[in-house]
Design a protein around this motif. Structure first.
Motif, PDB file in Angstrom:
ATOM      1  N   LYS A   1       0.820  -1.203   0.000  1.00 16.58           N
ATOM      2  CA  LYS A   1       0.000   0.000   0.000  1.00 16.58           C
ATOM      3  C   LYS A   1       0.855   1.254   0.000  1.00 16.58           C
ATOM      4  O   LYS A   1       2.020   1.241   0.402  1.00 16.58           O
ATOM      5  N   ARG A   2       0.225   2.349  -0.432  1.00 16.75           N
ATOM      6  CA  ARG A   2       0.883   3.646  -0.420  1.00 16.75           C
ATOM      7  C   ARG A   2      -0.172   4.742  -0.496  1.00 16.75           C
ATOM      8  O   ARG A   2      -1.168   4.596  -1.217  1.00 16.75           O
ATOM      9  N   CYS A   3       0.037   5.829   0.230  1.00 13.16           N
ATOM     10  CA  CYS A   3      -0.822   6.996   0.109  1.00 13.16           C
ATOM     11  C   CYS A   3      -0.166   7.982  -0.849  1.00 13.16           C
ATOM     12  O   CYS A   3       1.032   8.266  -0.729  1.00 13.16           O
ATOM     13  N   VAL A   4      -0.950   8.492  -1.798  1.00 12.27           N
ATOM     14  CA  VAL A   4      -0.386   9.329  -2.855  1.00 12.27           C
ATOM     15  C   VAL A   4      -1.143  10.644  -2.929  1.00 12.27           C
ATOM     16  O   VAL A   4      -2.365  10.688  -2.855  1.00 12.27           O
ATOM     17  N   GLY A   5      -0.385  11.740  -3.075  1.00 13.64           N
ATOM     18  CA  GLY A   5      -0.982  13.068  -3.151  1.00 13.64           C
ATOM     19  C   GLY A   5      -0.769  13.749  -4.487  1.00 13.64           C
ATOM     20  O   GLY A   5      -1.048  14.943  -4.632  1.00 13.64           O
ATOM     21  N   SER A   6      -0.282  12.989  -5.472  1.00 16.72           N
ATOM     22  CA  SER A   6      -0.117  13.509  -6.832  1.00 16.72           C
ATOM     23  C   SER A   6      -0.395  12.378  -7.812  1.00 16.72           C
ATOM     24  O   SER A   6      -0.265  11.197  -7.470  1.00 16.72           O
ATOM     25  N   VAL A   7      -0.775  12.740  -9.033  1.00 19.39           N
ATOM     26  CA  VAL A   7      -1.008  11.713 -10.051  1.00 19.39           C
ATOM     27  C   VAL A   7       0.290  10.964 -10.335  1.00 19.39           C
ATOM     28  O   VAL A   7       0.282   9.745 -10.535  1.00 19.39           O
ATOM     29  N   GLU A   8       1.400  11.678 -10.338  1.00 18.78           N
ATOM     30  CA  GLU A   8       2.684  11.031 -10.608  1.00 18.78           C
ATOM     31  C   GLU A   8       2.987   9.944  -9.579  1.00 18.78           C
ATOM     32  O   GLU A   8       3.470   8.856  -9.932  1.00 18.78           O
ATOM     33  N   ASP A   9       2.709  10.226  -8.308  1.00 20.26           N
ATOM     34  CA  ASP A   9       2.935   9.217  -7.271  1.00 20.26           C
ATOM     35  C   ASP A   9       2.028   8.011  -7.466  1.00 20.26           C
ATOM     36  O   ASP A   9       2.432   6.865  -7.214  1.00 20.26           O
ATOM     37  N   MET A  10       0.793   8.252  -7.898  1.00 22.49           N
ATOM     38  CA  MET A  10      -0.116   7.140  -8.149  1.00 22.49           C
ATOM     39  C   MET A  10       0.381   6.287  -9.308  1.00 22.49           C
ATOM     40  O   MET A  10       0.348   5.047  -9.240  1.00 22.49           O
ATOM     41  N   VAL A  11       0.844   6.949 -10.373  1.00 24.98           N
ATOM     42  CA  VAL A  11       1.401   6.218 -11.517  1.00 24.98           C
ATOM     43  C   VAL A  11       2.593   5.367 -11.061  1.00 24.98           C
ATOM     44  O   VAL A  11       2.710   4.190 -11.420  1.00 24.98           O
ATOM     45  N   ASP A  12       3.470   5.950 -10.268  1.00 18.78           N
ATOM     46  CA  ASP A  12       4.649   5.219  -9.782  1.00 18.78           C
ATOM     47  C   ASP A  12       4.253   3.952  -9.034  1.00 18.78           C
ATOM     48  O   ASP A  12       4.844   2.888  -9.218  1.00 18.78           O
ATOM     49  N   PHE A  13       3.257   4.066  -8.146  1.00 11.63           N
ATOM     50  CA  PHE A  13       2.862   2.903  -7.355  1.00 11.63           C
ATOM     51  C   PHE A  13       2.226   1.833  -8.233  1.00 11.63           C
ATOM     52  O   PHE A  13       2.546   0.649  -8.109  1.00 11.63           O
ATOM     53  N   ALA A  14       1.331   2.241  -9.126  1.00  6.60           N
ATOM     54  CA  ALA A  14       0.682   1.270 -10.010  1.00  6.60           C
ATOM     55  C   ALA A  14       1.717   0.549 -10.869  1.00  6.60           C
ATOM     56  O   ALA A  14       1.657  -0.683 -11.039  1.00  6.60           O
ATOM     57  N   VAL A  15       2.674   1.295 -11.387  1.00 12.40           N
ATOM     58  CA  VAL A  15       3.714   0.699 -12.232  1.00 12.40           C
ATOM     59  C   VAL A  15       4.612  -0.244 -11.428  1.00 12.40           C
ATOM     60  O   VAL A  15       5.033  -1.289 -11.923  1.00 12.40           O
ATOM     61  N   SER A  16       4.883   0.111 -10.178  1.00 13.28           N
ATOM     62  CA  SER A  16       5.729  -0.751  -9.345  1.00 13.28           C
ATOM     63  C   SER A  16       5.089  -2.096  -9.065  1.00 13.28           C
ATOM     64  O   SER A  16       5.781  -3.094  -8.844  1.00 13.28           O
ATOM     65  N   VAL A  17       3.764  -2.155  -9.074  1.00 12.53           N
ATOM     66  CA  VAL A  17       3.046  -3.403  -8.798  1.00 12.53           C
ATOM     67  C   VAL A  17       2.726  -4.163 -10.088  1.00 12.53           C
ATOM     68  O   VAL A  17       2.865  -5.391 -10.155  1.00 12.53           O
ATOM     69  N   LEU A  18       2.320  -3.430 -11.134  1.00 12.29           N
ATOM     70  CA  LEU A  18       1.767  -4.079 -12.327  1.00 12.29           C
ATOM     71  C   LEU A  18       2.659  -3.981 -13.557  1.00 12.29           C
ATOM     72  O   LEU A  18       2.404  -4.664 -14.554  1.00 12.29           O
ATOM     73  N   GLY A  19       3.678  -3.141 -13.528  1.00 10.37           N
ATOM     74  CA  GLY A  19       4.488  -2.923 -14.713  1.00 10.37           C
ATOM     75  C   GLY A  19       4.021  -1.688 -15.471  1.00 10.37           C
ATOM     76  O   GLY A  19       3.042  -1.025 -15.099  1.00 10.37           O
TER      77      GLY A  19
END
Length: 636
Positions: free
Chosen positions: A497-515
């Motif tokens: 899990k991760r809390c994200v306060g920017s779209v870029e942070d959300m993209v980073d987390f999704a990519v780290s899990v799914l590619g």
């Protein structure tokens, strides 16, 4: 191009623009500043939105259309605004320009709204009211009934104050029905409520249910009251982090019966403090039934409860049953009381070991003080208690979940359609769609350059409070602390899990899990909510195969913040939502089906609604408005 380089370029661009400008705009003159930058920001390659597009193109490998519902949440700041506030954040000076920052960045920087005030003294019926201050209301009233129905429901920041309400009244009854439900931040203050009242009753039904951060204060509630009955039914159920304070509650009262029925059930970290409760009371009768059941780490503190009371009767039935951990403190409970009776039945049968402390419990009491503990479980400490009249019946050293928990679970209400089985996602099936509406306040993400410079931890709470000008014990402080605590919570088994306060942070987390080859989906609208709909064409994401996803849910915070977590072993679907009568398509829903529920709580609402238990069934739910789920992209 790295994040810091991009942020530096924004600052450089801002400096360059200023060099061509012959005038300076005052930061506090937000109107002129905004107008000056409006024409630049739309096509400016250095604006936060332009920077986001470049970031997306670099990190997402497919050429699918960009998700407009997500991009619409990005920061509205212009390049110059962003550079200014980035510099202020780096210098820890944002608080000096908080109004400008919150206005231009589309934030919510106050959860303590101003209240209208008024003195009322007549028999009244308040329906669909909100954010009012009732001072001296019903004071010295003779009989009469005041009814508050659907009061402050569904609001984001509820602030109500009842000061000296029904004080010195005779036979005056107050009824609060569906009070403050479904709000985000509820603040209610009851000062000198029912003080010295004779007869009458106060009833709180469905009070602050499903509220995100309830903050309730009952100060000298029914103090010196004479037989003024108080009843709390379904109080703060299913809330997320709350704090209730009962100070001087029933103090020196005469036969003031209080009932807490289904209080704080299924809540997440509720904290209740009873200080001076029933102190010096005469013949009080207090009942806590199904209090704090199935909650996650409830904290209850009873200080000087029933101290010096005369013939008090307290009953704790099914108290904190099925809760996860939990902590109760009874300090000077029933100390120096006379002829009291206290019963603890099925107390604290938790999933995980709780921590209970009884200090000076029954110490110095006289007469026949009967204190009984039945089916009371692990994790308790008795320090200096009266061993006369104290009985421990069925006192068990076990932390297993009680077998009778299903009795409570079967009585819980779960919104129809909130959970369903995978077999329901078949074309032609008719089902109830839950309320899909997002009840969070509208906010925007912050640019990465700014959010990366803001403190974000419970250890930095003081700095955060300074940034957002949050005073001690304010609603803003509770909002900050609540969200930080959830973001810092240890992940569940198998969860990332991760809390994200920017779209870029959300993209980073999704990519780290799914590619890098990913896509993000959400339900198109709220159409069909709270009514029967028909399922139309159904499409399984990734061919309907078992996959993993990243789900993101909003958290309450000044800027837009999402709690994102990986969800293994799921199937994700898109389905047309059809109007039952017209047979026209009214929505396009996204649903996720969790195939492995073995780690879920037995009291999870899904099992209550569907009638099963962990690991035995899959559980599906819709992706609600403004929530979203990321998956590996479907091949075109």
């Amino acid at each position: 191009m790295g994040r810091e380089v991009m942020a530096a370029m924004n600052v450089f661009f801002f400096t360059l623009l200023l060099s061509f400008s012959s005038c300076k705009a005052s930061l506090d003159d937000t109107s002129s500043l905004h107008k000056r930058n409006l024409s630049i920001s739309h096509h400016n390659p250095f604006s936060p939105k332009a920077s986001l597009i470049r970031y997306w193109n670099k990190h997402i490998s497919n050429s699918l259309p960009k998700p407009q519902f997500l991009f619409s949440k990005s920061s509205p700041l212009s390049a110059i605004d962003s550079a200014i506030f980035t510099k202020l954040a780096a210098e820890n000076s944002l608080s000096l320009h908080l109004d400008s920052f919150c206005s231009l960045a589309n934030l919510v920087c106050s959860f303590d709204p101003k209240q209208s005030s008024g003195n009322h003294g007549q028999h009244s019926n308040f329906a669909l009211f909100s954010d009012k201050r009732f001072s001296n209301y019903g004071e010295s009233r003779l009989s009469g009934v005041d009814s508050f129905k659907n009061y402050s429901n569904g609001l984001n920041s509820i602030a109500d104050s009842f000061i000296r309400y029904s004080r010195d009244s005779t036979g005056h009854s107050e009824v609060f029905t569906n009070y403050g439900n479904d709000g985000n931040v509820a603040n209610a203050t009851f000062g000198n409520y029912g003080s010295a009242a004779t007869g009458g009753s106060g009833t709180f039904q469905n009070y602050d249910n499903r509220v995100n951060v309830p903050g309730l204060r009952f100060t000298t509630y029914s103090s010196d009251g004479n037989n003024h009955k108080l009843s709390f039914s379904s109080y703060s159920d299913e809330t997320n982090v709350g704090a209730q304070a009962f100070t001087g509650y029933g103090k020196t009262g005469n036969r003031v019966p209080s009932e807490f029925i289904k209080y704080s059930g299924d809540s997440n970290v509720i904290e209740s403090t009873f200080t001076g409760y029933g102190e010096l009371g005469n013949g009080a009768n207090d009942s806590f039934t199904v209090y704090g059941n199935s909650g996650n780490n409830p904290h209850n503190n009873f200080k000087n409860y029933g101290t010096n009371a005369n013939s008090a009767i307290d009953s704790f039935s099914s108290y904190r049953n099925g809760a996860n951990v939990g902590q109760d403190s009874f300090q000077s409970y029933a100390k120096n009381s006379k002829s009291g009776k206290v019963g603890f039945t099925n107390y604290g049968k938790t999933f995980n070991l709780g921590n209970d402390s009884f200090r000076d419990y029954g110490k110095g009491s006289k007469g026949k003080t009967n204190i009984g503990f039945k089916s009371y479980s692990l994790g308790r400490s008795f320090k200096v208690y009266n061993d006369k009249g104290v009985t421990f019946a069925g006192y068990s050293n076990t932390s297993s979940f009680p077998g009778d928990s299903g009795v409570f679970a079967s009585k819980r209400w779960v919104e129809p359609g909130k959970f369903f089985r995978e077999s329901m996602l078949k074309q032609g099936n008719v089902m109830v769609m839950p309320d899909m509406m997002d009840k969070m306040p509208e906010r925007s993400f912050l640019p990465l350059a700014i959010v990366s410079k803001l403190p974000f931890s419970t250890t930095s709470l003081a700095e955060l409070k300074q940034v957002f000008q949050a005073s001690d014990n304010s609603a803003m402080e509770r909002v900050l602390l609540n969200t930080l605590a959830e973001c810092e919570r240890v992940p569940s088994r198998g969860e990332t899990k991760r809390c994200v306060g920017s779209v870029e942070d959300m993209v980073d987390f999704a990519v780290s899990v799914l590619g890098h080859d990913v896509m993000v989906k959400t339900t198109r609208s709220v159409d069909g909510s709270k009514k029967e709909v028909m399922i139309g064409s159904v499409k399984g994401i990734n061919g309907g195969e078992v996959t993993k996803s990243v789900s993101c849910h909003q958290s309450l915070y000044p800027y837009l913040l999402y709690y994102c977590h990986s969800v293994p072993k799921v199937r994700v679907y898109e389905a047309d939502i059809i109007d039952v009568e017209s047979k026209e398509r009214i929505n396009r829903g996204v649903a996720i089906c969790h195939l492995d529920t073995s780690a879920w709580s037995p009291d999870h609402g899904a099992f209550v609604a569907l009638g099963s238990s962990p690991g035995k069934i899959e559980v599906c739910h819709w992706i609600f408005e403004n929530d979203m789920t990321w998956t590996i992209a479907d091949s075109v």
